[in-house]
Design a protein around this motif. Sequence first.
Motif, PDB file in Angstrom:
ATOM      1  N   ALA A  58       0.798  -1.117   0.069  1.00 51.06           N
ATOM      2  CA  ALA A  58      -0.058   0.042   0.080  1.00 51.06           C
ATOM      3  C   ALA A  58       0.928   1.113   0.117  1.00 51.06           C
ATOM      4  O   ALA A  58       0.573   2.108  -0.545  1.00 51.06           O
ATOM      5  CB  ALA A  58      -0.984   0.030   1.207  1.00 51.06           C
ATOM      6  N   ILE A  59       1.955   1.138   0.687  1.00 53.33           N
ATOM      7  CA  ILE A  59       2.823   2.523   0.831  1.00 53.33           C
ATOM      8  C   ILE A  59       3.528   2.519  -0.681  1.00 53.33           C
ATOM      9  O   ILE A  59       3.760   3.708  -1.276  1.00 53.33           O
ATOM     10  CB  ILE A  59       3.973   2.009   1.912  1.00 53.33           C
ATOM     11  N   GLY A  60       3.866   1.432  -1.332  1.00 52.33           N
ATOM     12  CA  GLY A  60       4.327   1.517  -2.493  1.00 52.33           C
ATOM     13  C   GLY A  60       3.156   2.219  -3.567  1.00 52.33           C
ATOM     14  O   GLY A  60       3.676   2.989  -4.501  1.00 52.33           O
ATOM     15  N   PHE A  61       2.027   1.776  -3.753  1.00 50.43           N
ATOM     16  CA  PHE A  61       0.982   2.170  -4.738  1.00 50.43           C
ATOM     17  C   PHE A  61       0.605   3.476  -4.223  1.00 50.43           C
ATOM     18  O   PHE A  61       0.782   4.311  -5.220  1.00 50.43           O
ATOM     19  CB  PHE A  61      -0.315   1.407  -4.280  1.00 50.43           C
ATOM     20  N   SER A  62       0.542   4.062  -3.227  1.00 55.46           N
ATOM     21  CA  SER A  62       0.271   5.425  -2.701  1.00 55.46           C
ATOM     22  C   SER A  62       1.404   6.393  -3.107  1.00 55.46           C
ATOM     23  O   SER A  62       1.340   7.439  -3.348  1.00 55.46           O
ATOM     24  CB  SER A  62      -0.256   5.756  -1.090  1.00 55.46           C
ATOM     25  N   GLY A  63       2.518   5.734  -2.836  1.00 53.60           N
ATOM     26  CA  GLY A  63       3.829   6.375  -3.147  1.00 53.60           C
ATOM     27  C   GLY A  63       3.937   6.796  -4.591  1.00 53.60           C
ATOM     28  O   GLY A  63       4.560   8.117  -4.865  1.00 53.60           O
ATOM     29  N   VAL A  64       3.455   6.122  -5.470  1.00 54.21           N
ATOM     30  CA  VAL A  64       3.467   6.606  -6.948  1.00 54.21           C
ATOM     31  C   VAL A  64       2.762   7.621  -7.128  1.00 54.21           C
ATOM     32  O   VAL A  64       2.974   8.507  -7.920  1.00 54.21           O
ATOM     33  CB  VAL A  64       2.991   5.455  -7.760  1.00 54.21           C
ATOM     34  N   ILE A  65       1.342   8.001  -6.589  1.00 54.91           N
ATOM     35  CA  ILE A  65       0.699   9.048  -6.611  1.00 54.91           C
ATOM     36  C   ILE A  65       1.282  10.076  -6.085  1.00 54.91           C
ATOM     37  O   ILE A  65       1.164  11.449  -6.297  1.00 54.91           O
ATOM     38  CB  ILE A  65      -0.848   8.608  -6.228  1.00 54.91           C
ATOM     39  N   SER A  66       1.575  10.098  -4.742  1.00 56.67           N
ATOM     40  CA  SER A  66       2.165  11.261  -3.979  1.00 56.67           C
ATOM     41  C   SER A  66       3.520  11.719  -4.842  1.00 56.67           C
ATOM     42  O   SER A  66       3.701  12.786  -4.668  1.00 56.67           O
ATOM     43  CB  SER A  66       2.894  10.446  -2.743  1.00 56.67           C
ATOM     44  N   TYR A  67       4.436  10.867  -5.473  1.00 53.41           N
ATOM     45  CA  TYR A  67       5.549  11.375  -6.335  1.00 53.41           C
ATOM     46  C   TYR A  67       4.869  12.087  -7.576  1.00 53.41           C
ATOM     47  O   TYR A  67       5.667  13.038  -7.562  1.00 53.41           O
ATOM     48  CB  TYR A  67       6.351  10.021  -6.714  1.00 53.41           C
ATOM     49  N   VAL A  68       3.728  11.883  -7.876  1.00 50.27           N
ATOM     50  CA  VAL A  68       3.228  12.742  -8.917  1.00 50.27           C
ATOM     51  C   VAL A  68       3.091  14.259  -8.258  1.00 50.27           C
ATOM     52  O   VAL A  68       3.410  15.353  -8.893  1.00 50.27           O
ATOM     53  CB  VAL A  68       1.878  12.254  -9.423  1.00 50.27           C
ATOM     54  N   GLN A  69       2.399  14.196  -7.328  1.00 52.79           N
ATOM     55  CA  GLN A  69       1.936  15.392  -6.332  1.00 52.79           C
ATOM     56  C   GLN A  69       3.430  16.265  -6.198  1.00 52.79           C
ATOM     57  O   GLN A  69       3.373  17.750  -6.166  1.00 52.79           O
ATOM     58  CB  GLN A  69       1.349  15.306  -5.123  1.00 52.79           C
ATOM     59  N   ILE A  70       4.212  15.659  -5.559  1.00 57.11           N
ATOM     60  CA  ILE A  70       5.665  16.177  -5.410  1.00 57.11           C
ATOM     61  C   ILE A  70       6.219  16.782  -6.421  1.00 57.11           C
ATOM     62  O   ILE A  70       6.681  17.971  -6.417  1.00 57.11           O
ATOM     63  CB  ILE A  70       6.550  15.274  -4.528  1.00 57.11           C
ATOM     64  N   ALA A  71       6.143  16.116  -7.730  1.00 58.24           N
ATOM     65  CA  ALA A  71       6.595  16.475  -8.995  1.00 58.24           C
ATOM     66  C   ALA A  71       5.995  18.098  -9.303  1.00 58.24           C
ATOM     67  O   ALA A  71       6.868  18.774  -9.691  1.00 58.24           O
ATOM     68  CB  ALA A  71       6.430  15.627  -9.967  1.00 58.24           C
ATOM     69  N   VAL A  72       4.892  18.204  -8.999  1.00 60.26           N
ATOM     70  CA  VAL A  72       4.351  19.306  -9.530  1.00 60.26           C
ATOM     71  C   VAL A  72       4.774  20.314  -8.381  1.00 60.26           C
ATOM     72  O   VAL A  72       5.305  21.519  -8.838  1.00 60.26           O
ATOM     73  CB  VAL A  72       2.733  19.348  -9.025  1.00 60.26           C
ATOM     74  N   SER A  73       4.851  20.081  -7.291  1.00 57.27           N
ATOM     75  CA  SER A  73       5.429  21.201  -6.090  1.00 57.27           C
ATOM     76  C   SER A  73       6.795  21.336  -6.452  1.00 57.27           C
ATOM     77  O   SER A  73       7.351  22.691  -6.201  1.00 57.27           O
ATOM     78  CB  SER A  73       5.505  20.292  -4.746  1.00 57.27           C
ATOM     79  N   ILE A  74       7.798  20.269  -7.047  1.00 58.12           N
ATOM     80  CA  ILE A  74       9.075  20.751  -7.213  1.00 58.12           C
ATOM     81  C   ILE A  74       9.051  21.616  -8.435  1.00 58.12           C
ATOM     82  O   ILE A  74       9.934  22.497  -8.532  1.00 58.12           O
ATOM     83  CB  ILE A  74       9.996  19.214  -7.516  1.00 58.12           C
ATOM     84  N   GLY A  75       8.288  21.313  -9.514  1.00 55.25           N
ATOM     85  CA  GLY A  75       8.302  22.089 -10.854  1.00 55.25           C
ATOM     86  C   GLY A  75       7.946  23.505 -10.540  1.00 55.25           C
ATOM     87  O   GLY A  75       8.674  24.389 -10.904  1.00 55.25           O
ATOM     88  N   LEU A  76       6.948  23.868  -9.681  1.00 59.30           N
ATOM     89  CA  LEU A  76       6.529  25.110  -9.277  1.00 59.30           C
ATOM     90  C   LEU A  76       7.794  25.847  -8.553  1.00 59.30           C
ATOM     91  O   LEU A  76       8.041  27.002  -8.628  1.00 59.30           O
ATOM     92  CB  LEU A  76       5.242  25.005  -8.182  1.00 59.30           C
ATOM     93  N   SER A  77       8.497  25.093  -7.706  1.00 61.40           N
ATOM     94  CA  SER A  77       9.607  25.689  -6.810  1.00 61.40           C
ATOM     95  C   SER A  77      10.724  26.202  -7.752  1.00 61.40           C
ATOM     96  O   SER A  77      11.366  26.808  -7.519  1.00 61.40           O
ATOM     97  CB  SER A  77       9.936  24.795  -5.667  1.00 61.40           C
ATOM     98  N   ILE A  78      11.106  25.067  -8.815  1.00 59.50           N
ATOM     99  CA  ILE A  78      11.988  25.235  -9.923  1.00 59.50           C
ATOM    100  C   ILE A  78      11.731  26.766 -10.565  1.00 59.50           C
ATOM    101  O   ILE A  78      12.830  27.655 -10.766  1.00 59.50           O
ATOM    102  CB  ILE A  78      12.098  24.073 -10.810  1.00 59.50           C
ATOM    103  N   GLY A  79      10.487  26.958 -11.130  1.00 59.29           N
ATOM    104  CA  GLY A  79      10.183  28.350 -11.570  1.00 59.29           C
ATOM    105  C   GLY A  79      10.405  29.443 -10.863  1.00 59.29           C
ATOM    106  O   GLY A  79      10.842  30.430 -11.109  1.00 59.29           O
ATOM    107  N   ILE A  80       9.984  29.323  -9.351  1.00 62.52           N
ATOM    108  CA  ILE A  80      10.097  30.526  -8.676  1.00 62.52           C
ATOM    109  C   ILE A  80      11.501  30.835  -8.235  1.00 62.52           C
ATOM    110  O   ILE A  80      11.808  31.922  -8.143  1.00 62.52           O
ATOM    111  CB  ILE A  80       9.292  30.268  -7.410  1.00 62.52           C
ATOM    112  N   GLY A  81      12.233  29.790  -8.217  1.00 59.83           N
ATOM    113  CA  GLY A  81      13.565  29.895  -7.932  1.00 59.83           C
ATOM    114  C   GLY A  81      14.462  30.568  -9.082  1.00 59.83           C
ATOM    115  O   GLY A  81      15.246  31.358  -8.943  1.00 59.83           O
TER     116      GLY A  81
END
Length: 477
Positions: A58-81
């Motif tokens: 379950a941690i593995g399955f939920s982690g895949v979707i969580s990484y998608v969310q984190i990827a969006v956050s990282i992309g936004l922070s790259i832009g602002i930086g």
Amino acid sequence: MGGHTATRPKAAFCTGHIVRHVVVMAGTGAIGLMAVFIVDLLNLFYISWLGDPALTAAIGFSGVISYVQIAVSIGLSIGIGAITGRLIGAGRMEQAQRVASSFGIFMIGACLVIGMFTAWLAAPLLALLGARGEAARQATLFLEIVSPGLPLIAAGMGCSGLLRAIGAARISMNVTLMGAMISAIADPLLIVVMGLGLKGAAISTILSRLAVAVAGFLCARRHGLLALPVRTHVITDTRLVAQVAMPAILTNLATPVGGVFVTHAMASFGLAAVAGQATIDRIVPVAFAFVFALTGSVGPIMSQNLGAGKLDRVRATLVASLWLVALCVAITWAVLFLTQDMVVQVFSAQGTAAMLIHLFCNWTIAGYVFIGMLFVANSAFNNLGFPLYSTLFNWGRATLGTIPFVWFGMKFGPAGVQVGQVLGCVLFGSCAVMTAFGVVRRLHPGDRATQQAMPVIPPAQTGEAGMIELDELDHST
């Protein structure tokens, strides 16, 4: 006046030794990034203690979707930086503050919408990944609790990116370390002592993200990186940062999308294969935190020097980063090769899961040299005005560099899936870094490509009196 000047952001990377800047920024960034991913690693560690393969999967399955969310956050922070770093390098401090504040509002709002939709659609999304039965039920519960807290981690990452943009690397590191400390205390209490299992892991994750968001906001404000947004400029400011942030999000989404295919392929070999992949997916960001941190850390160095017109220092940053990637992978390979039996024992891995961990520690770990090359190239593309190149290469790796290789590898079992995933990285990492050198070679003061990537400053004018309105900057970026 004196108090205001003390906290005024400065272009710290336009002077001094490039290698030192890269090592300090990537080193502190690595510790900070490690802290973010240690939260996931601790969750997996304590869940594995419970001895239930369904919970580990379950941690593995939920982690895949969580990484998608984190990827969006990282992309936004790259832009602002990237944009604030470029403005700071060009001497436009007040404009950098305003742009950061305007885009910060957009970041939080967008991530709130994404988080709520993920919580709502958790069950069908997990079904697409191949989650069934108790593993699917537990993963759904985890995502329903954690996803609405996405704006917290986005705010923390955004503020951390702003701090890195002015060279406040140690403070940026401390912001993310705060989250890891909270998780280290809360995880054993909630998961093991109170017996909350995966629900406890989810609550711990929310508490950790809250700590990062609060600490990041307070530090960014103290360093004069945030100002009250100007209502008439919010849309224009957001559009300016979005020119880098949107391609960066698309770039970062490619990795978890490729991960979705790999997880689906592993699921066809049973829960033990998913658990083994989940363990590797959580070891990698911690073990290679330095390599991953280079993407966000060398960006401010490149963007400040581009803004200041110091193109020789941009080239030196790219070369230094690649040497450091090679050194880091070599050291990590040696450490994991020697400690692989301990890793298997710590995560209570058996059968297929243990076999996959041994294969990773012995051989496939070498592929991270090429993943590191891709990350460094992406950083160059995002910060030198070619963000679509990073999107192209990352999506190429996630599709053409993953699907055919993994599909063929499935004929040889779960080990073939892992090997196939790495082979695609070799091809796209090599091509990306050659393209990055081509981009940097073509940068010359005054040429069209450089002018598009660099903010234009009126002759002999800097600071507030010499500000160009943002619509002008919008065209030049």
